[in-house]
Design an enzyme around this catalytic site. Sequence first.
Site: not given
Length: 316
Positions: A244, A273, A291
């Site tokens: 994360r 992000e 990601h």
Amino acid sequence: MKVLANDGISKSGIEALEKGGFEVITTKVAQEQVANFINNNDVTVLLVRSATKVRKDIIDACPGLKVIGRGGVGMDNIDVEYARANGKQVINTPASSSESVAELVFAHLFSGVRFLHDANRNMPLEGDSNFDGLKKAYANGIELRGKTIGIIGFGRIGQAVAKMALGLGMKVIAADKFVSKAEIKVDFYNGQFINVDIITEPLEDVFKHSDFITLHVPAQDGYVIDAAELAQMKDNVGIVNCARGGVINEVALIEALDNNKVLFAGLDVFENEPTPEIKILMHPKISLTPHIGAATLEAQDRIGTELAEQIIGLLK
């Protein structure tokens, strides 16, 4: 009953749901329109991945919504307890993407120890004019075999990383507040296997003894790795984060890369992000992916099928 798969779902998942009597909608609905779309189309099930957020506003606004599903492991984009307190079923697929994420960890590790991320930038630019110079620049690679990998977070994904590391001949150490030990089964192509018991250690010991560190933790309130933690690590450590964004202080990481404390970093997730900092994106010592830890065809098939099975089990 209707299912809105707002962040997409595999063909196998659609087929399984349709076979179970559900209508599957794969229209991408903007975040601010999700609640209206659910209500206007009598949607019973909302499926998301990491893009769509399911907060209290959507939960409150959609009384007809019965199931919220997350394709993947982490559910930090869903207000899980609030949803359950309001009568919604919340499901996810914790086992479906472990192997895919673990393989991406090693893609970043191999890239880092052999400078592939930088070579792939510079070979198209200088390969024909500075071949010998680039050859010299990338000549000091190191092997993973025989090195120590420290795994922070020893759940399903962390254990999948351990399995691959053992297969490569690495020493595996791990830290996890909730897992004291795990038996790692390493399978071989011909049916043979070995079992390796790994007892988790204090986080400080993992920082101190690891040649490479990989994180597999949920979203945190603070950093797992900040300047103080970087200072505890070996010189020339490699760090990978496919967990994360926000568990590593990116400012401290860049400083550690620039002063050669950290040899390289591999990042699949970022503090900001979907707009990572330019200093991160342009850094020659960082291997980058957008990601995509669970974004393999095999993982998406498993995720779609597992979600369908759970939904059918709950509602049929």
